[in-house]
Every structure is written in C-alpha cells, then in structure tokens.
Design an enzyme around this catalytic site. Structure first.
Site, PDB file in Angstrom:
ATOM      1  N   PRO A 257       0.788  -1.244   0.000  1.00 13.46           N
ATOM      2  CA  PRO A 257       0.000   0.000   0.000  1.00 13.46           C
ATOM      3  C   PRO A 257       0.819   1.293   0.000  1.00 13.46           C
ATOM      4  CG  PRO A 257       0.083  -0.909   2.212  1.00 13.46           C
ATOM      5  CD  PRO A 257       0.817  -1.887   1.333  1.00 13.46           C
ATOM      6  N   GLY A 258       2.117   1.200  -0.199  1.00 12.58           N
ATOM      7  CA  GLY A 258       2.874   2.431  -0.441  1.00 12.58           C
ATOM      8  C   GLY A 258       3.692   2.940   0.731  1.00 12.58           C
ATOM      9  N   ASP A 321      10.320  -5.196  -2.979  1.00 14.46           N
ATOM     10  CA  ASP A 321       9.753  -5.592  -1.675  1.00 14.46           C
ATOM     11  C   ASP A 321       8.794  -6.737  -2.016  1.00 14.46           C
ATOM     12  OD1 ASP A 321       9.107  -5.571   0.988  1.00 14.46           O
ATOM     13  OD2 ASP A 321       7.700  -3.910   0.831  1.00 14.46           O
ATOM     14  N   CYS A 374       9.260  -9.535   4.351  1.00 14.49           N
ATOM     15  CA  CYS A 374       8.936  -9.558   5.787  1.00 14.49           C
ATOM     16  C   CYS A 374       8.793 -11.022   6.211  1.00 14.49           C
ATOM     17  CB  CYS A 374       7.689  -8.731   6.086  1.00 14.49           C
ATOM     18  SG  CYS A 374       6.252  -9.169   5.116  1.00 14.49           S
TER      19      CYS A 374
END
Ligand code: SAM
Length: 451
Positions: A257-258, A321, A374
C-alpha cells in the site's frame, strides 16, 4: 461493552478464522458500524487477540464440544473462541464475559444457542486446570502457530525459535514514521506530548516513534495533513538502505500500500515509478501519496511484464519488496498464521525468483537493487539471494550492517521483536559495470548511519 459490539467482534472473527478473510479488510469494513469509540477499540482488541489465540482457544472449544459445530454456526464458534480469549488472554471478569456472550448470541438471532454458550463457558471455568493440561499436548494449541510454520522456524532458526514464537504471539507496540519532508522527530514528539499521547523515539531508527497504546489515527496530530504514517520500524529501514541519490531514477516494483514508496519520497526528490499488480491496493498507494502530499508515477501493472509499462530507461535504484510468506510480521498481522499454507511457499519462492530475474536487466550498471521481504524463512531470503548471485556474474552483494539482526548469506535478517521491530530480510545487490564483469568481486561498502 455493548452486546452489539460483541456481536461485531464475533462476526469479524468468523469472517477471518472460518471464512478466510483478511483481518485488516474485515475490521476496515466492520468498525465504522460501531458508534462508540471505546466500543471500537474494544472490538479491535478482541479481534486481534482472538485471531492470535485462535489455534489455542478453538482447540479448547473442541475439547468442550461433543461434536464440532456446523459451518452455519460459525458465529457461535467465533463468539465462544472470543469469550475464551477474553477470559484467558485479556483477563476480563468471568461474570461479564459469560453473561455478555449469552446476550450477544441472542442479539444475533442465535437465541437457540444461548444455553449451549452458557454451558460451554461454565464448564470451561469448572474444568479449566485439567483442560489447560490437555491443550498443551497439542503443539499448535500450545504455541498458537500452525505446525508447518513451527517446523520451518525450528529448521531455520533453532537457537532463536523460542524468542520468535514469543514475539509472534505478542502484541506489538504501534509505531509511527515521521514525515521528515514536513517536520522532524523532536518536533513531532512535542506535538504528541501536547496531545497527551505517550510515545518514545526508537533507539536507533531515526524516523521511528513507538507509541505506548493503540489509538485511532485520526487522534494523531497532523494526521490528515500528512505529518506521520503508521509503519513498523523494520519497514522504515528500506528507504535508507535503498540509498537513492537526489533525482535518481527509482523503481518500486511491488509498492502497495505504499509505505516504503512514500518514505523514499519523503527523504528527498527522486524520479520514482511505483508499480503494483493489484489495482485496489494501488488505490491505497494513491490515498497515502495524497495524504502525505507526495507525487510519483503510479501504475497498476505486473512487474513481470515490463513491455506493458517500462519506458526503456534504466533505473539507478530498484526496490523489490517481494510478495512473501509474511512470517516475520505475525505480531502485526496475526491472521497470517491462519491463512498462509505450507503449500504457498514454493510458489512464493518461484515468484520472487521471477521478479529478480525480470527486474535485474532494468537496473543501470553501477546501480543497485534492494531485495526485501517480511519473512524469516531462509528459502525466501538468504537462499533466494545466494541462488541469484550464483546465476548472475554481474551482481555483487553490498554488505549490510545494522544495530539489530544478523548477517545471513549475502543479506541481513532481523527476527520478529528484536529491538521492538518486525522480522525482515534485506539484501543489496550492485550491478557491475559491464567492463568490470570478470567473475564476482566483493565491494566493501557498509552504509554509515541510517538517517
Ligand atoms: C510486501 S507487499 C509490498 C508492501 C509495500 N512495498 C509497502 O511497503 O507498503 C507485496 C506487494 O507485491 C505486489 N505484487 C505481487 N506480485 C507482483 C507483480 N508481479 N507485479 C507487481 N506487484 C506485485 C502485491 O500486490 C503486494 O501489494
């Protein structure tokens, strides 16, 4: 708390745990329907704790039932699991939990199950000690994690596994990222103090503030004006590690989401293209950019299909990412333990590999790519990068050294809860200029400070 709020909490929990919906989306849809702000906070606390405890308290419920409840009674199942969570993990008074759960059952049109709810909870209170012993014989109930993930954690991090499990089952303190384009951390801490919000600067992540309690973001000073964002400290490391010079051409290939997109832009002027293949999530990047008053080229597009979006000019920096197991962020996204399956991992690893291979040719010689996940699983992290380095003679690792975590292969791994932050893996890969490609060379470059 009103019976209505307990109904909302149990409906949300059944959406998440029985119907496999995402916790964030479910709460975003259901919380606005709860009028009182204290009820909203309570619903949110129950849903987070019950999702975290689902594998334990649902196993306890199965010990109390003669046969499993049918799917059409998913609401009653969730109500009972949330009641056990309130009794055992949230220390809410017994009489309040039992009476309010029976009332909530009636309020949601399950009047016929009021007696069942009452009987189950009273039996739990009577036989609790014996049942707790039986629960600990079940490994998933004991550690509140799926067995496949426990095995993977033990395989990859045998020395650290107890700390990883404890951190994954612990509620994380909320963290903010100060928008350094608009204010600085000292000033923002003063604004928080003036608003009566207790907070501390993170020990070494210069943009991060740790809040003592969860709150509604609208209460944060200057939230609507973009003075800060909610973001874990580990995610705040990406922008500094990317280390984009002023006006660099930057690609953020999996942006939604940025959080990291916005942080890169807050740090200074760059020509940034942000991509995400999910149009709805790309809309969330747009909302975050607008609130923070930042701009970049934003596209809903598949990073694996550069022909559809790339203008042919190479990038100085690429942030990948990558989509991953999210096994490092169970503290903040407790539903990952219920939704992620062992069978997802090979496809995620294959996707990460495809993304690395596709994006590498878009990087300028001399430029660098930051790979981030993550995850705490080595196959997504150190092994993924080591495999890539084996196949690319023009890629060399730039060593990373941070105050928290450890070197792992050619990258750096932070495990969940270390220094209060989430589990994340980072690797920086530099592309050698073509006339320098003579087998692998090792460039010693350690980022100095993370400002
Ligand atoms: C870990 S999340 C990114 C988080 C984001 N960087 C942030 O800091 O807020 C991974 C994202 O990758 C996106 N994604 C997965 N495969 C993709 C692809 N082939 N092309 C573009 N985006 C992709 C997913 O939609 C998801 O939003």
């Amino acid at each position: 708390m009103s019976a209505n709020a307990r109904v909302v909490a149990a409906r949300a929990l059944s959406d998440i745990a029985v119907h496999d919906q995402s916790l964030r989306q479910v709460l975003a849809a259901r919380l606005p329907g709860v009028e009182d702000s204290r009820d909203r906070a309570f619903v949110s606390a129950i849903v987070y704790a019950s999702t975290r405890g689902w594998l334990r308290w649902n196993a306890a419920l199965q010990l109390l039932l003669v046969k499993p409840l049918p799917r059409k009674l998913a609401f009653v199942q969730a109500l009972l699991v949330s009641a056990l969570t309130q009794l055992e993990d949230l220390n809410i008074a017994q009489h309040a939990v039992v009476a309010a759960s029976v009332d909530a059952c009636g309020a949601f049109g399950h009047g016929a199950q009021r007696g069942l709810v009452n009987a189950i909870l009273r039996r739990w209170l009577r036989e609790r000690n014996e049942l707790l012993k039986r629960l600990d014989e079940n490994v998933e109930a004991r550690f509140r994690l799926p067995e496949w993930l426990l095995q993977a954690m033990r395989r990859d991090w045998s020395g650290e596994v107890d700390a990883i499990i404890a951190a994954s089952n612990h509620e994380a303190s909320p963290m903010l990222r100060v928008n350094i384009a608009r204010t600085d951390r000292t000033q923002y801490l003063l604004a928080l103090d003036a608003a009566g919000i207790r907070a501390q600067p993170h020990r070494w992540i210069s943009s991060a503030i740790v809040l003592e309690h969860s709150l509604d973001v609208a209460q944060l000073p200057g939230w609507a004006d973009g003075l800060c964002s909610m973001q874990d400290g580990a995610a705040q490391l990406a922008a500094a590690l990317l280390d984009a010079p002023p006006n660099a051409r930057v690609l953020d290939a999996c942006a939604a989401p940025g959080g990291k997109t916005c942080h890169i832009l807050e740090r200074g002027p760059v020509a940034l293209t942000a991509l995400d293949r999910d149009p709805q999530r790309t809309e969330r990047v747009r909302e975050n950019l607008d609130r923070l008053r930042l701009t970049c080229e934003l596209r809903a597009a598949d990073a694996l299909q550069p022909d559809a979006w790339w203008d042919g000019r190479m990038y100085d920096r690429i942030l990948l990412d990558a989509p991953c197991s999210a096994s490092g962020i169970l503290r903040r996204q407790p539903d990952v333990r219920l939704h992620r399956r062992a069978s997802d991992i090979p496809e995620l690893v294959a996707q990460q590999k495809r993304l690395l291979r596709t994006l590498w040719p878009l990087l300028k010689p001399g430029g660098s790519l930051l790979y981030a996940t993550c995850s705490l699983l080595r196959e997504e992290n150190a092994q993924q990068i080591d495999g890539f380095l084996q196949e690319r003679t023009d890629a060399e690792p730039i060593p990373i050294k941070l105050p928290t975590g450890r070197e792992d292969g050619a990258g750096w791994q932070i495990l969940p809860g270390e220094d209060g932050i989430d589990g994340m893996f980072f690797a920086r890969l530099r592309k050698q200029a073509s006339d320098l490609v003579r087998g692998r060379r090792h460039i010693e470059h350690v980022p100095g400070t993370l400002n």
